[in-house]
Write a protein that holds these residues in place. Structure first.
Motif, PDB file in Angstrom:
ATOM      1  N   ASP A  21      16.512   0.973  51.622  1.00  0.00           N
ATOM      2  CA  ASP A  21      15.329   0.581  52.394  1.00  0.00           C
ATOM      3  C   ASP A  21      14.037   1.099  51.770  1.00  0.00           C
ATOM      4  O   ASP A  21      12.965   0.548  52.027  1.00  0.00           O
ATOM      5  N   MET A  22      14.113   2.157  50.967  1.00  0.00           N
ATOM      6  CA  MET A  22      12.917   2.720  50.341  1.00  0.00           C
ATOM      7  C   MET A  22      12.484   1.954  49.097  1.00  0.00           C
ATOM      8  O   MET A  22      11.343   2.081  48.661  1.00  0.00           O
ATOM      9  N   VAL A  23      13.374   1.169  48.523  1.00  0.00           N
ATOM     10  CA  VAL A  23      13.079   0.485  47.261  1.00  0.00           C
ATOM     11  C   VAL A  23      11.903  -0.492  47.377  1.00  0.00           C
ATOM     12  O   VAL A  23      10.982  -0.442  46.553  1.00  0.00           O
ATOM     13  N   GLY A  66       5.699   4.744  36.888  1.00  0.00           N
ATOM     14  CA  GLY A  66       6.185   5.851  37.717  1.00  0.00           C
ATOM     15  C   GLY A  66       6.800   5.373  39.020  1.00  0.00           C
ATOM     16  O   GLY A  66       7.894   5.798  39.395  1.00  0.00           O
ATOM     17  N   TRP A  67       6.106   4.477  39.724  1.00  0.00           N
ATOM     18  CA  TRP A  67       6.644   3.971  40.990  1.00  0.00           C
ATOM     19  C   TRP A  67       7.848   3.073  40.771  1.00  0.00           C
ATOM     20  O   TRP A  67       8.770   3.041  41.584  1.00  0.00           O
ATOM     21  N   VAL A  72      13.816   2.555  41.082  1.00  0.00           N
ATOM     22  CA  VAL A  72      15.116   2.480  40.413  1.00  0.00           C
ATOM     23  C   VAL A  72      15.974   3.688  40.799  1.00  0.00           C
ATOM     24  O   VAL A  72      17.182   3.561  41.030  1.00  0.00           O
ATOM     25  N   GLY A  73      15.357   4.846  40.901  1.00  0.00           N
ATOM     26  CA  GLY A  73      16.106   6.038  41.305  1.00  0.00           C
ATOM     27  C   GLY A  73      16.681   5.921  42.707  1.00  0.00           C
ATOM     28  O   GLY A  73      17.823   6.308  42.959  1.00  0.00           O
ATOM     29  N   ARG A  74      15.897   5.383  43.631  1.00  0.00           N
ATOM     30  CA  ARG A  74      16.392   5.181  45.002  1.00  0.00           C
ATOM     31  C   ARG A  74      17.500   4.133  45.047  1.00  0.00           C
ATOM     32  O   ARG A  74      18.461   4.268  45.797  1.00  0.00           O
ATOM     33  N   GLN A  75      17.358   3.082  44.234  1.00  0.00           N
ATOM     34  CA  GLN A  75      18.403   2.055  44.174  1.00  0.00           C
ATOM     35  C   GLN A  75      19.703   2.674  43.659  1.00  0.00           C
ATOM     36  O   GLN A  75      20.776   2.429  44.215  1.00  0.00           O
ATOM     37  N   ASN A  76      19.614   3.490  42.607  1.00  0.00           N
ATOM     38  CA  ASN A  76      20.812   4.138  42.057  1.00  0.00           C
ATOM     39  C   ASN A  76      21.437   5.105  43.058  1.00  0.00           C
ATOM     40  O   ASN A  76      22.667   5.167  43.187  1.00  0.00           O
TER      41      ASN A  76
END
Length: 106
Positions: A21-23, A66-67, A72-76
């Motif tokens: 949901d944060m992506v 950066g964003w 991508v980090g949240r998706q992973n």
């Protein structure tokens, strides 16, 4: 020391949903405002163009990367949480299925 491995697959799936949901919000933050650059000289004058060219535009490019990286980090993290929930459900009660090179007769 913990004697039991007590994990809830439903909790891991909730974490997956929260991360996924944060992506979209992070991808939205990665977008630049095209009017900022187009209206910069009109709003701030020609003398401020050196600031735009030297400092603001590189910052805006770095902001996008950066964003995007944060998205991508949240998706992973969400994908890993979903995989963890499945792995917890697929492991048998004694842990034999999770041990490499083990067979039922051992």
């Amino acid at each position: 020391m913990v004697t039991e491995f007590d994990q809830d697959p439903g909790d891991w799936r909730r974490r997956r949903g929260a991360n996924h949901d944060m992506v979209p919000t992070r991808l939205e933050l990665a977008k630049n405002d095209p009017d900022y650059e187009n209206d910069f000289i009109a709003e701030n004058g020609y003398a401020s163009y050196a600031f735009l060219d030297g400092y603001a535009l590189p910052h805006l490019r770095d902001r996008v990367s950066g964003w995007t990286s944060a998205a991508v980090g949240r998706q992973n993290a969400g994908d890993n949480s979903g995989a963890t929930a499945s792995a917890i459900e697929d492991t048998d009660g004694t842990g034999g299925a999770a041990v490499r090179r083990s067979s039922p007769g051992v």
